[in-house]
Design a protein around this motif. Structure first.
Motif, short mmCIF file in Angstrom:
data_model
loop_
_atom_site.label_atom_id
_atom_site.label_comp_id
_atom_site.label_asym_id
_atom_site.label_seq_id
_atom_site.Cartn_x
_atom_site.Cartn_y
_atom_site.Cartn_z
N GLU A 144 0.83 -1.20 0.00
CA GLU A 144 0.00 0.00 0.00
C GLU A 144 0.86 1.26 0.00
N LEU A 145 2.16 1.06 0.20
CA LEU A 145 3.07 2.21 0.28
C LEU A 145 4.19 2.03 -0.74
N GLY A 146 4.35 3.00 -1.62
CA GLY A 146 5.45 2.93 -2.58
C GLY A 146 6.65 3.65 -2.00
N MET A 147 7.80 2.98 -2.04
CA MET A 147 8.99 3.58 -1.41
C MET A 147 10.02 3.91 -2.49
N VAL A 148 10.58 5.10 -2.38
CA VAL A 148 11.66 5.49 -3.28
C VAL A 148 12.89 5.79 -2.43
N PHE A 149 14.00 5.14 -2.76
CA PHE A 149 15.20 5.18 -1.92
C PHE A 149 16.21 6.19 -2.43
N GLN A 150 17.05 6.63 -1.52
CA GLN A 150 18.13 7.53 -1.91
C GLN A 150 19.03 6.89 -2.99
N GLN A 151 19.30 5.61 -2.81
CA GLN A 151 20.22 4.92 -3.74
C GLN A 151 19.50 4.21 -4.89
N PHE A 152 18.29 4.59 -5.19
CA PHE A 152 17.46 4.04 -6.29
C PHE A 152 17.11 2.56 -6.07
N ASN A 153 18.16 1.74 -5.88
CA ASN A 153 17.96 0.31 -5.64
C ASN A 153 17.18 -0.39 -6.74
N LEU A 154 17.46 -0.02 -7.97
CA LEU A 154 16.88 -0.79 -9.07
C LEU A 154 17.58 -2.14 -9.13
N TRP A 155 16.85 -3.14 -9.58
CA TRP A 155 17.44 -4.48 -9.71
C TRP A 155 18.19 -4.55 -11.03
N PRO A 156 19.50 -4.69 -10.95
CA PRO A 156 20.32 -4.52 -12.16
C PRO A 156 20.16 -5.64 -13.19
N HIS A 157 19.65 -6.79 -12.74
CA HIS A 157 19.55 -7.91 -13.68
C HIS A 157 18.24 -7.89 -14.46
#
Lengths: 223, 257
Positions: B94-107
């Protein structure tokens, strides 16, 4: 007729037969190493009741010389466990188990190398720990360590030359047999060394290409 | 009767060992409103945000998302109990989180990152998820990057993908944890402008930020945290323009030139 032709070219059938056995043993050992290494790593990391047992096995496989393990599995295991029932099996088993100890640690490095933030990003969109492991941790870990895994294959290829001591008829075994027939080791052993160099070179080149690909496509640095 | 706030935080406390990071924080975020949290490093604002979606488990206090308790629930005897992880996971979406370090999954490709949760968590078909994912990427103006891997994108683009990924779970509110702090100044603007558009669309947002101009322009309320407590709160003109608290004044003076 040159010595090369007489001793090597005309014996190619024997050498190729040995090469076939070498390749077969190495491939089976590699499969054992990956399966065993991953299993040991997962137990060590995620299953505390058996963690200690896994550590003991990993350290045991890593700490015993391959020669000792080979002889021990070939001659002692059949007495203790009634298996393996052939030296061929003992050969791939010893090679596979030793590498599984190393690969267990490689996999662990890969899993621990996945940034905590990537896991948290998974949790934050509602993924369960199992999903995070399957979809985020494991694929990244396998990708980052895959060049190291490939390189472990070269270790298996080189160690495989020892299985001739338990009479598995691999390339090294056949080469030594020819040497003992003709008493002319120069050409035969030189060519044999050359074949091993080519094998190891091909495998490690594949590892390097894989590492390059990972860096270019995913920005992952190989472990 | 009171309208149910999208997020209600009640007397939230968090210790790390002997260190008390949050000392009893309460506030409401109403649906469609934007709350900015400002404060010095170590004031507890990131911890507060992480506690809201239980990436950190609060030591005590309650969080309600649309009236539903987030991590704790009272059992039959009135005892407060931590909800099972599976329920916390359900609440987290229910909560979308956006991080300082983006944390996209590189694969995974950009689109892969965005549709992962819709497929695996929401149980959408791939086709539905792709349609939703493309819509979310369009909202952050990155439709053309859908097939790229994150490593090929700039930091600003990566953060916008991270915003699209969070939007794709169709959350009730978005949490931003210093979303521009690891970006070069010239990349900060593209992220802020996307966030401005979201706010304009009526997205409920909590934003931990050091971008004072952004906070002033976009927020409905600003909270100033100091030593684990809300030291001052109010509309941005007041907190950022004419703060009552001396500490808030001091903090803001570092941002005014």
């Amino acid at each position: 007729m040159s010595n090369w032709e007489r001793l090597v070219w005309n014996q190619q059938g024997v050498l190729l037969q040995g090469l076939g056995v070498t390749v077969e043993v190495c491939l089976i050992a590699f499969a054992v190493a990956i399966t065993g290494g991953l299993t040991l790593c997962l137990i060590r990391t995620y299953f505390p009741p058996l963690r200690f047992a896994a550590i003991v096995l990993i350290e045991f496989f890593r700490a015993t010389p391959i020669f000792v393990q080979l002889v021990w599995i070939a001659y002692v295991w059949p007495e203790l466990f009634g298996w393996p029932n052939s030296f061929f099996t003992a050969g791939w088993l010893a090679l596979g188990l030793q590498s599984s100890g190393y690969l267990a640690e490689t996999f662990r490095a890969g899993i621990e190398g996945v940034a905590r933030g990537h896991r948290e990003a998974g949790y934050s969109v509602g993924m369960s720990p199992l999903l995070v492991f399957q979809r985020i941790v494991m694929p990244q870990a396998v990708l980052t360590v895959s060049p190291s895994i490939v390189n472990q294959f070269t270790v298996i290829v080189k160690s495989s030359t020892l299985i001739s001591v338990i009479t598995v008829q691999d390339l090294m075994f056949q080469a030594m047999k020819l040497v003992n027939v003709w008493y002319e080791p120069i050409e035969i052993l030189t060519v044999t060394a050359g074949i091993y160099i080519v094998m190891v070179f091909l495998v490690s080149t594949a590892g390097k290409m894989l590492a390059d690909l990972l860096r270019r496509r995913y920005g992952l640095a190989a472990a | 009767m009171d309208v149910m706030p999208a997020i209600r935080v009640v007397d939230l406390r968090k210790n790390f060992g002997a260190l008390e990071v949050l000392k009893g924080v309460s506030f409401d975020v109403h649906t469609g409103s934007v709350v900015s949290m400002i404060g010095a490093s170590g004031s507890g604002k990131s911890t507060l945000l992480r506690c809201i979606n239980f990436l950190e488990t609060p030591s005590s206090g309650d969080i309600f998302i649309d009236g539903e308790p987030m991590g704790f629930r009272s059992d039959a005897s009135g005892q407060r109990r931590l909800r099972p992880l599976s329920e916390v996971n359900l609440m987290r979406r229910e909560l979308g989180m956006v991080f300082q370090q983006f944390n996209l999954w590189p694969h995974m490709t950009v689109l892969g990152n965005v549709i992962e949760a819709p497929i695996r968590v929401r149980g959408m078909s791939r086709k539905q998820a792709v349609a939703l994912g493309e819509e979310c990427l369009a909202r952050v103006h990155l439709s053309e990057k859908a097939r790229e891997y994150p490593a090929r994108l700039s930091g600003g683009q990566q953060q916008r993908v991270a915003i699209a990924r969070a939007l794709a779970i169709q959350p009730k509110a978005m949490l931003f944890d210093e979303p521009t702090s690891s970006l070069d100044p010239e990349l900060t603007d593209e992220v802020l402008s996307v966030m401005r558009e979201l706010a304009g669309d009526g997205t409920t947002m909590i934003v931990v930020t050091h971008e004072m101009a952004f906070a002033r322009e976009v927020s409905d309320r600003v909270l100033f945290l100091h030593n684990g407590l809300i030291e001052e709160e109010g509309p941005p003109e007041q907190v950022l323009g004419a703060p009552k608290s001396e500490r808030c004044r001091q903090f803001l003076s570092k941002y005014l030139h």
